[in-house]
Structures are given as structure tokens and as C-alpha cells.
Write a protein that holds these residues in place. Structure first.
Motif, PDB file in Angstrom:
ATOM      1  N   LYS A 116      -9.491  -0.532  11.315  1.00 12.92           N
ATOM      2  CA  LYS A 116     -10.896  -0.460  10.948  1.00 12.92           C
ATOM      3  C   LYS A 116     -11.118   0.874  10.260  1.00 12.92           C
ATOM      4  O   LYS A 116     -10.664   1.914  10.728  1.00 12.92           O
ATOM      5  CB  LYS A 116     -11.791  -0.560  12.184  1.00 12.92           C
ATOM      6  CG  LYS A 116     -13.260  -0.742  11.850  1.00 12.92           C
ATOM      7  CD  LYS A 116     -14.128  -0.785  13.080  1.00 12.92           C
ATOM      8  CE  LYS A 116     -13.998  -2.118  13.770  1.00 12.92           C
ATOM      9  NZ  LYS A 116     -14.969  -2.249  14.892  1.00 12.92           N
ATOM     10  N   GLU A 120     -14.974  -1.535   6.995  1.00 13.63           N
ATOM     11  CA  GLU A 120     -14.077  -2.604   6.560  1.00 13.63           C
ATOM     12  C   GLU A 120     -12.801  -2.584   7.396  1.00 13.63           C
ATOM     13  O   GLU A 120     -12.610  -1.698   8.225  1.00 13.63           O
ATOM     14  CB  GLU A 120     -13.729  -2.433   5.075  1.00 13.63           C
ATOM     15  CG  GLU A 120     -14.912  -2.495   4.139  1.00 13.63           C
ATOM     16  CD  GLU A 120     -15.595  -3.849   4.050  1.00 13.63           C
ATOM     17  OE1 GLU A 120     -15.001  -4.859   4.502  1.00 13.63           O
ATOM     18  OE2 GLU A 120     -16.725  -3.914   3.533  1.00 13.63           O
ATOM     19  N   HIS A 121     -11.950  -3.544   7.149  1.00 20.00           N
ATOM     20  CA  HIS A 121     -10.632  -3.597   7.776  1.00 20.00           C
ATOM     21  C   HIS A 121      -9.584  -3.592   6.671  1.00 20.00           C
ATOM     22  O   HIS A 121      -9.730  -4.292   5.673  1.00 20.00           O
ATOM     23  CB  HIS A 121     -10.470  -4.866   8.623  1.00 20.00           C
ATOM     24  CG  HIS A 121     -11.268  -4.823   9.878  1.00 20.00           C
ATOM     25  ND1 HIS A 121     -12.596  -5.184   9.927  1.00 20.00           N
ATOM     26  CD2 HIS A 121     -10.937  -4.431  11.130  1.00 20.00           C
ATOM     27  CE1 HIS A 121     -13.055  -5.037  11.157  1.00 20.00           C
ATOM     28  NE2 HIS A 121     -12.065  -4.577  11.905  1.00 20.00           N
ATOM     29  N   LEU A 122      -8.554  -2.793   6.866  1.00 19.73           N
ATOM     30  CA  LEU A 122      -7.460  -2.735   5.909  1.00 19.73           C
ATOM     31  C   LEU A 122      -6.184  -2.446   6.674  1.00 19.73           C
ATOM     32  O   LEU A 122      -6.135  -1.520   7.489  1.00 19.73           O
ATOM     33  CB  LEU A 122      -7.712  -1.643   4.851  1.00 19.73           C
ATOM     34  CG  LEU A 122      -6.686  -1.545   3.730  1.00 19.73           C
ATOM     35  CD1 LEU A 122      -6.669  -2.824   2.902  1.00 19.73           C
ATOM     36  CD2 LEU A 122      -6.990  -0.359   2.831  1.00 19.73           C
ATOM     37  N   GLN A 123      -5.178  -3.239   6.425  1.00 19.89           N
ATOM     38  CA  GLN A 123      -3.868  -3.055   7.047  1.00 19.89           C
ATOM     39  C   GLN A 123      -3.979  -2.976   8.570  1.00 19.89           C
ATOM     40  O   GLN A 123      -3.314  -2.176   9.224  1.00 19.89           O
ATOM     41  CB  GLN A 123      -3.188  -1.798   6.489  1.00 19.89           C
ATOM     42  CG  GLN A 123      -3.016  -1.834   4.996  1.00 19.89           C
ATOM     43  CD  GLN A 123      -2.558  -0.511   4.414  1.00 19.89           C
ATOM     44  OE1 GLN A 123      -2.357   0.465   5.116  1.00 19.89           O
ATOM     45  NE2 GLN A 123      -2.384  -0.476   3.112  1.00 19.89           N
ATOM     46  N   ARG A 172     -10.774  -1.448  -5.505  1.00 18.53           N
ATOM     47  CA  ARG A 172      -9.488  -2.077  -5.190  1.00 18.53           C
ATOM     48  C   ARG A 172      -9.643  -3.271  -4.251  1.00 18.53           C
ATOM     49  O   ARG A 172      -8.890  -4.231  -4.335  1.00 18.53           O
ATOM     50  CB  ARG A 172      -8.558  -1.074  -4.505  1.00 18.53           C
ATOM     51  CG  ARG A 172      -7.921  -0.095  -5.390  1.00 18.53           C
ATOM     52  CD  ARG A 172      -6.960   0.798  -4.617  1.00 18.53           C
ATOM     53  NE  ARG A 172      -6.429   1.815  -5.502  1.00 18.53           N
ATOM     54  CZ  ARG A 172      -5.460   2.633  -5.171  1.00 18.53           C
ATOM     55  NH1 ARG A 172      -4.915   2.582  -3.963  1.00 18.53           N
ATOM     56  NH2 ARG A 172      -5.029   3.534  -6.024  1.00 18.53           N
ATOM     57  N   HIS A 173     -10.577  -3.146  -3.322  1.00 20.06           N
ATOM     58  CA  HIS A 173     -10.680  -4.152  -2.260  1.00 20.06           C
ATOM     59  C   HIS A 173     -11.958  -4.978  -2.339  1.00 20.06           C
ATOM     60  O   HIS A 173     -12.240  -5.743  -1.423  1.00 20.06           O
ATOM     61  CB  HIS A 173     -10.567  -3.450  -0.900  1.00 20.06           C
ATOM     62  CG  HIS A 173      -9.289  -2.683  -0.763  1.00 20.06           C
ATOM     63  ND1 HIS A 173      -8.068  -3.288  -0.574  1.00 20.06           N
ATOM     64  CD2 HIS A 173      -9.023  -1.351  -0.845  1.00 20.06           C
ATOM     65  CE1 HIS A 173      -7.121  -2.379  -0.519  1.00 20.06           C
ATOM     66  NE2 HIS A 173      -7.677  -1.196  -0.679  1.00 20.06           N
ATOM     67  N   GLU A 220      -4.841   5.039   1.759  1.00 19.96           N
ATOM     68  CA  GLU A 220      -4.332   3.767   2.279  1.00 19.96           C
ATOM     69  C   GLU A 220      -3.070   3.993   3.112  1.00 19.96           C
ATOM     70  O   GLU A 220      -2.890   3.369   4.162  1.00 19.96           O
ATOM     71  CB  GLU A 220      -4.055   2.801   1.126  1.00 19.96           C
ATOM     72  CG  GLU A 220      -5.309   2.335   0.430  1.00 19.96           C
ATOM     73  CD  GLU A 220      -5.051   1.491  -0.806  1.00 19.96           C
ATOM     74  OE1 GLU A 220      -5.987   0.836  -1.256  1.00 19.96           O
ATOM     75  OE2 GLU A 220      -3.907   1.506  -1.330  1.00 19.96           O
ATOM     76  N   LEU A 242     -11.353   3.117  -4.029  1.00 19.40           N
ATOM     77  CA  LEU A 242     -11.013   2.277  -2.869  1.00 19.40           C
ATOM     78  C   LEU A 242     -11.916   1.047  -2.793  1.00 19.40           C
ATOM     79  O   LEU A 242     -11.450  -0.063  -2.514  1.00 19.40           O
ATOM     80  CB  LEU A 242     -11.105   3.093  -1.581  1.00 19.40           C
ATOM     81  CG  LEU A 242     -10.007   4.141  -1.388  1.00 19.40           C
ATOM     82  CD1 LEU A 242     -10.401   5.144  -0.307  1.00 19.40           C
ATOM     83  CD2 LEU A 242      -8.680   3.475  -1.050  1.00 19.40           C
ATOM     84  N   TRP A 295     -15.072  -4.061  -2.050  1.00 19.81           N
ATOM     85  CA  TRP A 295     -15.996  -3.685  -0.988  1.00 19.81           C
ATOM     86  C   TRP A 295     -17.226  -3.033  -1.602  1.00 19.81           C
ATOM     87  O   TRP A 295     -17.212  -2.642  -2.771  1.00 19.81           O
ATOM     88  CB  TRP A 295     -15.358  -2.684  -0.030  1.00 19.81           C
ATOM     89  CG  TRP A 295     -14.176  -3.173   0.741  1.00 19.81           C
ATOM     90  CD1 TRP A 295     -13.862  -4.458   1.050  1.00 19.81           C
ATOM     91  CD2 TRP A 295     -13.145  -2.363   1.323  1.00 19.81           C
ATOM     92  NE1 TRP A 295     -12.700  -4.502   1.784  1.00 19.81           N
ATOM     93  CE2 TRP A 295     -12.243  -3.223   1.962  1.00 19.81           C
ATOM     94  CE3 TRP A 295     -12.909  -0.999   1.358  1.00 19.81           C
ATOM     95  CZ2 TRP A 295     -11.126  -2.770   2.643  1.00 19.81           C
ATOM     96  CZ3 TRP A 295     -11.798  -0.539   2.025  1.00 19.81           C
ATOM     97  CH2 TRP A 295     -10.916  -1.421   2.657  1.00 19.81           C
ATOM     98  N   GLN A 326      -1.712   3.647   8.005  1.00 12.57           N
ATOM     99  CA  GLN A 326      -0.550   3.102   8.707  1.00 12.57           C
ATOM    100  C   GLN A 326       0.473   4.140   9.132  1.00 12.57           C
ATOM    101  O   GLN A 326       1.469   3.796   9.776  1.00 12.57           O
ATOM    102  CB  GLN A 326       0.155   2.073   7.800  1.00 12.57           C
ATOM    103  CG  GLN A 326      -0.662   0.837   7.546  1.00 12.57           C
ATOM    104  CD  GLN A 326      -0.926   0.071   8.819  1.00 12.57           C
ATOM    105  OE1 GLN A 326       0.003  -0.338   9.508  1.00 12.57           O
ATOM    106  NE2 GLN A 326      -2.189  -0.113   9.167  1.00 12.57           N
TER     107      GLN A 326
END
Length: 186
Positions: free
Chosen positions: A55, A49-52, A32-33, A170, A29, A35, A174
Motif C-alpha cells: 500500500k 494505491e497498491h503497487l507490487q 505510469r499507473h 517503485e 508515477l 492513478w 520491494q
């Protein structure tokens, strides 16, 4: 806010061992980002972090596997997190390499990192993502097996399961966890 915890043991000695597959998903992870685990606190290393639009905290406890709950609980308390927003990832002898399984709750199944997590979280009802490492096919003791590296034959399957586990994490940001289970437990 959601927290994704990868269980493992700190240090170079354990880096590529079967027991550290939870750490490996966190590293996937992070890569991928782009971070970093840039915070050291709560007996671990973590990133916020922030994703989609969510937090997310990514945590690698550095207490050694058997004391993992001593890192998870203080982090949850500091950020006032509910146990429903925590996902713990760990190795599982009962799943073959390349397989993952998500569960909403359960016992420790003999896994000391999960036993510690249950003890410190005060409940068996937290989300888990189990990553298959298989059982030893020789007479090697289980302790030596989990602290050993994957064989060449296992490596491709394990790399695949790490990527799929990261995808599931991930997706959880959502979607309801039951939907994540339906999507990734097939």
C-alpha cells in the motif's frame, strides 16, 4: 504502508518550475499507473494505491514549499505511519540536471521544504531523494532560478532524472532502502 512525498508549490504559476521537480516525479508515477491524486486533505492532494503488494500513499503538499512539513506530519499521524516509511523528494541545486541522489538522513542544506519537514517530523532521519536542478550559470538570484523553468538544454536530462527517480520509488516498495541507494546512487 509507504508514503512517497514530492515537494513543490501548488498552482499553474509554478507547474513547470525547477522547484516543482518533486511534484513532477509524483506525476510520473501517477501517469505510469493511471492513478489520480483524488484525495484532498492534510493541506495537500494525495492518492492511496497498491503497487507490487504494498500500500502506497503519494502526496503533493499544497502548503507551498516552505511549509511542506505541515502536510506530511498530519498525513503520517492519520495513517499511523512511522517516519521510516516516508520518502521525501525535492530539488537540489548541488546536483546537476539529470542526476539523483538518495540519502537515509541529513540536514536541510538550505532547502526550506526540507527544513519544514525536519521541524514537523521531529527528526533529520527520514529518507530523501534529491533531484538535480544545477546552479544558475548567470547572476540570476537563486530564488528566481528555482522558480524558473528548465532551459531547453536541461530538459532532456531532467526528464531522464524524473523517470529514474520514479523507478527508484517503485524499487523501494520491494527492497530495503540501502539496496535502493546502492542501485540508484551509482
Amino acid at each position: 504502508m509507504k508514503c512517497i512525498v514530492g515537494l513543490g508549490n501548488p498552482g499553474k504559476k509554478y507547474k513547470d518550475t525547477r522547484h516543482n521537480v518533486g511534484f513532477m516525479v509524483i506525476e510520473e508515477l501517477l501517469n505510469r499507473h493511471q492513478w489520480d491524486l483524488n484525495k484532498k486533505k492534510f493541506n495537500g492532494k494525495y492518492a492511496m494505491e497498491h503497487l507490487q503488494g504494498e500500500k502506497v500513499l503519494l502526496l503533493q503538499p499544497h502548503t507551498y514549499m516552505n511549509l511542506s512539513g505541515q502536510s506530511i506530519r498530519p498525513l503520517m499521524d492519520y495513517y499511523n505511519m512511522d517516519v521510516d516509511d516516508v520518502l521525501v523528494m525535492y530539488d537540489d541545486l548541488d546536483l546537476p540536471p539529470g542526476k539523483i541522489r538518495l540519502r537515509q538522513k541529513g540536514g536541510h542544506g538550505g532547502h526550506n521544504g526540507i527544513r519544514s519537514s525536519i521541524d514537523h517530523l521531529g527528526t533529520k532521519e527520514f529518507k530523501r531523494l534529491r533531484i538535480g536542478i544545477g546552479r544558475p550559470t548567470t547572476s540570476i538570484p537563486v530564488v528566481d532560478y528555482v522558480l524558473g523553468s528548465f532551459t531547453k538544454e536541461q530538459q532532456e536530462d531532467v526528464e531522464h532524472s524524473i523517470k529514474v527517480a520514479a523507478d527508484a520509488c517503485e524499487y523501494w516498495l520491494q527492497n530495503p532502502f540501502l539496496e535502493v541507494m546502492n542501485e540508484y546512487n551509482s
